[in-house]
Scaffold this motif. Structure first.
Motif, short mmCIF file in Angstrom:
data_model
loop_
_atom_site.label_atom_id
_atom_site.label_comp_id
_atom_site.label_asym_id
_atom_site.label_seq_id
_atom_site.Cartn_x
_atom_site.Cartn_y
_atom_site.Cartn_z
N ASP A 139 -106.58 6.57 -4.16
CA ASP A 139 -105.41 7.69 -4.10
C ASP A 139 -104.61 7.43 -3.24
O ASP A 139 -103.27 6.84 -3.67
CB ASP A 139 -105.85 9.10 -4.56
CG ASP A 139 -104.84 9.86 -5.22
OD1 ASP A 139 -103.76 9.47 -5.32
OD2 ASP A 139 -105.21 11.03 -5.58
N GLU A 187 -111.23 12.84 -8.11
CA GLU A 187 -109.96 12.04 -8.51
C GLU A 187 -110.51 10.86 -9.39
O GLU A 187 -109.67 10.69 -10.16
CB GLU A 187 -109.46 11.54 -7.13
CG GLU A 187 -108.83 12.66 -6.19
CD GLU A 187 -107.81 13.55 -6.38
OE1 GLU A 187 -107.22 13.28 -7.59
OE2 GLU A 187 -107.35 14.52 -5.64
N HIS A 244 -104.37 19.43 -11.13
CA HIS A 244 -103.84 19.78 -9.84
C HIS A 244 -103.18 21.20 -9.98
O HIS A 244 -102.84 21.74 -9.08
CB HIS A 244 -102.96 18.73 -9.61
CG HIS A 244 -103.94 17.65 -8.78
ND1 HIS A 244 -104.70 16.86 -9.54
CD2 HIS A 244 -103.94 17.19 -7.33
CE1 HIS A 244 -105.18 16.04 -8.82
NE2 HIS A 244 -104.85 16.23 -7.52
N HIS A 260 -109.84 19.97 -1.32
CA HIS A 260 -108.95 19.57 -2.50
C HIS A 260 -109.90 19.17 -3.80
O HIS A 260 -109.33 19.55 -4.91
CB HIS A 260 -107.92 18.69 -2.09
CG HIS A 260 -107.13 18.00 -2.94
ND1 HIS A 260 -105.89 18.61 -3.49
CD2 HIS A 260 -107.12 16.78 -3.69
CE1 HIS A 260 -105.50 17.80 -4.28
NE2 HIS A 260 -105.85 16.85 -4.64
N VAL A 264 -109.76 20.67 -7.54
CA VAL A 264 -109.15 19.77 -8.79
C VAL A 264 -110.35 19.64 -9.80
O VAL A 264 -109.92 19.82 -11.06
CB VAL A 264 -108.86 18.31 -8.27
CG1 VAL A 264 -108.62 17.44 -9.47
CG2 VAL A 264 -107.44 18.28 -7.45
ZN LIG Z 1 -105.42 15.06 -5.91
#
Ligand SMILES: [Zn+2]
Ligand SMILES: NC(=O)c1ccc[n+]([C@@H]2O[C@H](COP(=O)([O-])OP(=O)(O)OC[C@H]3O[C@@H](n4cnc5c(N)ncnc54)[C@H](O)[C@@H]3O)[C@@H](O)[C@H]2O)c1
Length: 350
Positions: A139, A187, A244, A260, A264
């Motif tokens: 990412d 992710e 998100h 995070h 998510v």
């Molecule tokens: Zn992210």
């Protein structure tokens, strides 16, 4: 070895290969034969990988006197003005000119901080990303978003500054804790859910170990295609925000105690369940996402009420005016953007 070419305003290659860390010097010397090299890394990554990168540079013919390094304390709190000032002082002391190279060796914090330092040093110096977390590999190292946090909020100061090269060695992931690896997997699930249904099925059925390198390559390829379409984040990149909008709410409400990736993961399940109820998403999709995330060791629910989540989201920077653009799924592998009035988010997720 996989080599993906990113065609942005400053095009560059992303090279993915096991053991690449020990050959990093060859790639860097090819890129800029006579440059001085400033390697920036954090206190966890330095003892693991810094010496190997420096050795690969000297083996490739870079004199030791041309290589300098800077180590900052690991953690998000270092993505700050204070650390940035110290990086500038280091670049000055190391006499880094615009024809030299800065290297970010580490996770997303190192990449964002170093990238921003490079973007602003002498009004723009070239930099190379050597990402060592799964999140950074799939990412943050690709796409050119760089920046730091302020006491007033995360990522408030930054610049678009594409790297000159991204070198990904999947072997570096072997030293990550299970939690940080899982964070990156959230992710990967996001990419699969929003862009690639076949990849999602593979994640459901196969052992990760067997195709980690292919997974990284596919995720980077998706990010590359999205970024090429929307380098400066004017619209198309919003699909990368799947999970998100509510994820950021969860992070914020927990005062960043929930990571995070975990946030998510929760956000993907909540928004997909809501979309199913509205008839916007194929029934059963949220349950499949939930099952996959659980199998990866990620959370899928939280203690916050829809009211708390909605009000935390409406203060989100991703809202423009009174409209909020949600990234939703029609089905697995097929994401789409769904603008709603910001005020109706609560009604949407209730
Ligand atoms: Zn992210
Ligand atoms: N620029 C972008 O497009 C973008 C996209 C997503 C996230 N981000 C940013 O990325 C950051 C999060 O990235 P992250 O999760 O990589 O955080 P991080 O850089 O803090 O890395 C997480 C932890 O893993 C350690 N670590 C790194 N590599 C390791 C390795 N190979 N072995 C053992 N430990 C290792 C680090 O020292 C740190 O403690 C956030 O600041 C976020 O805002 C940026």
């Amino acid at each position: 070895m996989q080599n993906l070419h990113v065609s942005t305003s400053h095009p560059y290659d992303v090279v993915i290969e096991k053991g690449l860390l020990d050959r990093a010097g060859d790639w860097i010397v090819r890129l800029r034969p006579n440059a001085r090299i400033a390697v920036i890394t954090d206190s966890n990554v330095a003892p693991l990988y810094l010496e190997r990168v420096i050795l690969s540079l000297t083996h490739a013919g870079v004199g030791r006197e041309r290589v300098a390094h800077f180590i900052f304390p690991a953690g998000e709190q270092s993505k700050s003005m204070e650390t940035l000032s110290r990086v500038y002082a280091f670049l000055a002391a190391s006499k880094i000119s615009r024809s030299d190279l800065v290297i970010a060796l580490g996770g997303g914090v190192t990449g964002d901080l170093t990238g921003y330092a490079a973007a602003t040093w002498l009004r723009g110096t070239d930099f190379v990303q050597i990402p060592t977390t799964l999140l950074a590999q799939i990412d943050s190292s690709v796409g050119g978003k760089t920046g730091i946090d302020l006491p007033q909020g995360k990522n408030l100061v930054g610049a678009f500054h594409q790297p000159r090269l991204v070198l990904i060695d999947p072997d570096t992931l072997s030293t990550l804790t299970a939690e940080i690896f899982a964070d990156g997997m959230a992710e990967a699930v996001k990419y699969a859910a929003a862009f690639d249904g076949a990849l999602f099925e593979r994640l459901e059925k196969e052992s990760l170990r067997a195709f980690l390198e292919q997974l990284i390559t596919r995720c980077v390829d998706i990010k590359r295609l999205v970024v090429q379409e929307d380098e400066f984040d004017k619209g198309g990149r919003m699909l990368l925000n799947f999970g998100h909008t509510l994820g950021h709410s969860v992070e914020r409400l927990s005062e960043y105690q929930i990571s995070h990736g975990s946030a998510v993961a929760i956000g993907m399940v909540l928004i997909t369940r809501a979309a199913e109820k509205k008839g916007l998403c194929k029934p059963g999709t949220a349950s499949r996402i939930e099952a996959l995330l659980i199998s990866l060791g990620l959370p899928v629910s939280c203690e916050y009420t829809p009211g708390q989540l909605a009000s935390a989201a409406v203060g989100d920077k991703k809202t423009s005016g009174a409209t909020l653009t949600l990234a939703l799924l029609r089905e697995l592998g097929e994401g789409f953007l769904h603008p709603i009035e910001a005020q109706s988010l609560l009604e949407f997720i209730q």
